[in-house]
Design a protein around this motif. Structure first.
Motif, mmCIF file in Angstrom:
data_model
loop_
_atom_site.group_PDB
_atom_site.id
_atom_site.type_symbol
_atom_site.label_atom_id
_atom_site.label_comp_id
_atom_site.label_asym_id
_atom_site.label_seq_id
_atom_site.Cartn_x
_atom_site.Cartn_y
_atom_site.Cartn_z
ATOM 1 N N GLU A 1 -0.817 8.754 0.061
ATOM 2 C CA GLU A 1 -1.375 9.168 1.357
ATOM 3 C C GLU A 1 -0.396 8.978 2.500
ATOM 4 N N PHE A 2 0.707 8.280 2.216
ATOM 5 C CA PHE A 2 1.712 8.060 3.257
ATOM 6 C C PHE A 2 2.754 9.182 3.179
ATOM 7 N N ALA A 3 3.297 9.521 4.320
ATOM 8 C CA ALA A 3 4.332 10.560 4.340
ATOM 9 C C ALA A 3 5.560 10.046 3.602
ATOM 10 N N PRO A 4 6.282 10.947 2.869
ATOM 11 C CA PRO A 4 7.489 10.495 2.172
ATOM 12 C C PRO A 4 8.505 9.933 3.166
ATOM 13 N N LYS A 5 9.315 8.980 2.688
ATOM 14 C CA LYS A 5 10.320 8.347 3.563
ATOM 15 C C LYS A 5 11.365 9.359 3.984
ATOM 16 N N VAL A 6 11.786 9.290 5.244
ATOM 17 C CA VAL A 6 12.882 10.152 5.719
ATOM 18 C C VAL A 6 14.144 9.301 5.714
ATOM 19 N N GLU A 7 15.177 9.794 5.044
ATOM 20 C CA GLU A 7 16.444 9.045 4.983
ATOM 21 C C GLU A 7 17.241 9.314 6.264
ATOM 22 N N HIS A 8 17.661 8.239 6.953
ATOM 23 C CA HIS A 8 18.513 8.395 8.153
ATOM 24 C C HIS A 8 19.936 8.031 7.787
ATOM 25 N N GLN B 1 -5.626 3.570 -14.147
ATOM 26 C CA GLN B 1 -4.610 3.960 -13.160
ATOM 27 C C GLN B 1 -4.477 2.892 -12.086
ATOM 28 N N PRO B 2 -3.252 2.645 -11.624
ATOM 29 C CA PRO B 2 -3.093 1.743 -10.477
ATOM 30 C C PRO B 2 -3.524 2.474 -9.211
ATOM 31 N N SER B 3 -3.482 1.782 -8.089
ATOM 32 C CA SER B 3 -3.803 2.443 -6.819
ATOM 33 C C SER B 3 -2.765 3.528 -6.516
ATOM 34 N N LEU B 4 -3.246 4.688 -6.113
ATOM 35 C CA LEU B 4 -2.348 5.779 -5.701
ATOM 36 C C LEU B 4 -2.379 5.948 -4.186
ATOM 37 N N MET C 1 0.813 -1.231 0.000
ATOM 38 C CA MET C 1 0.000 0.000 0.000
ATOM 39 C C MET C 1 0.833 1.262 0.000
ATOM 40 N N LYS C 2 2.019 1.132 0.595
ATOM 41 C CA LYS C 2 2.833 2.305 0.870
ATOM 42 C C LYS C 2 3.751 2.678 -0.291
ATOM 43 N N GLU C 3 3.804 1.817 -1.300
ATOM 44 C CA GLU C 3 4.744 2.009 -2.412
ATOM 45 C C GLU C 3 3.985 1.970 -3.732
ATOM 46 N N PRO C 4 4.543 2.620 -4.771
ATOM 47 C CA PRO C 4 3.978 2.408 -6.105
ATOM 48 C C PRO C 4 4.256 0.955 -6.502
ATOM 49 N N ASN C 5 3.252 0.216 -6.923
ATOM 50 C CA ASN C 5 3.452 -1.190 -7.288
ATOM 51 C C ASN C 5 3.669 -1.295 -8.802
#
Ligand SMILES: Nc1ccn([C@H]2C[C@H](O)[C@@H](COP(=O)(O)OP(=O)(O)OP(=O)(O)O)O2)c(=O)n1
Length: 178
Positions: A170-177, A163-166, A49-53
């Protein structure tokens, strides 16, 4: 209150837009929509769900395409629709259901004011051959009570293809640590 076929026809070009429109597809209280030839199939067995598939696009050939149980095929209607003041809803057809074909898994409701093609979440119970251009589902329109806010989503509104699921947006962008 659900609009009758005659009411749908009366409101065409005013509060209701169906393009192209063909009177032969009008029912007593709904309008049949047709299946476009393009389908979208996800590449991965496990979806996130959290990624473009990743997905591939396939075309339904002239001789039809055999759908397989356990697979999800995203398709779309040939027609675009828009309803101002009415709630558009998508439903299967009995003749299609009797072949064990789902035309949506969970999303049958449209927003008032939403414009574009309907996405079909196609799945089947048994292997079944389908053909592009068939009247695969039906749309009906319900009256809406009360004031409403304008629909202005950046996801599926005014779409111009399958369109695929977008959901991932809705998830916040990943924060790189580091
Ligand atoms: N089978 C469907 C169901 C809906 N829609 C379109 C019309 C809807 O107005 C729009 C949004 O539907 P949902 O509200 O169910 O979907 P989301 O909540 O994911 O999208 P949004 O955040 O834009 O509301 O998608 C579609 O093309 N095909």
């Amino acid at each position: 209150m659900i609009l009758s076929g005659k009411e749908i026809k009366k409101k065409l070009g005013k509060e209701i837009h169906i393009a192209p429109f063909n009177e032969a597809q009008l029912n007593p209280n709904s309008y049949n929509l047709r299946l476009h030839q393009e389908l979208l199939v996800y590449e991965n067995q496990v979806l996130d769900m959290k990624e473009p598939n990743p997905y591939r696009r396939i075309q339904i050939p002239e001789e039809g395409l055999v759908l397989q149980p356990g697979e999800l095929y995203l398709g779309r209607t040939i027609e675009t629709t828009r309803a101002d003041c009415y709630v558009p809803m998508l439903e299967g057809r009995s003749s299609v259901g009797r072949l064990g074909i789902f035309i949506h898994i969970t999303a049958g409701l449209g927003h008032v004011g939403a414009n574009g093609y309907w996405t079909l979440e196609i799945a089947c119970i048994k292997p079944v051959r389908i053909y592009a251009g068939v009247e695969i589902c039906q749309i009906y329109f319900s009256e809406l009570q009360g004031a409403y806010t304008a629909y202005n989503s950046k996801k599926y509104h005014n779409n111009n293809g399958v369109q695929p699921s977008l959901m991932y947006t809705e998830f916040a962008p990943k924060v790189e640590h580091s």
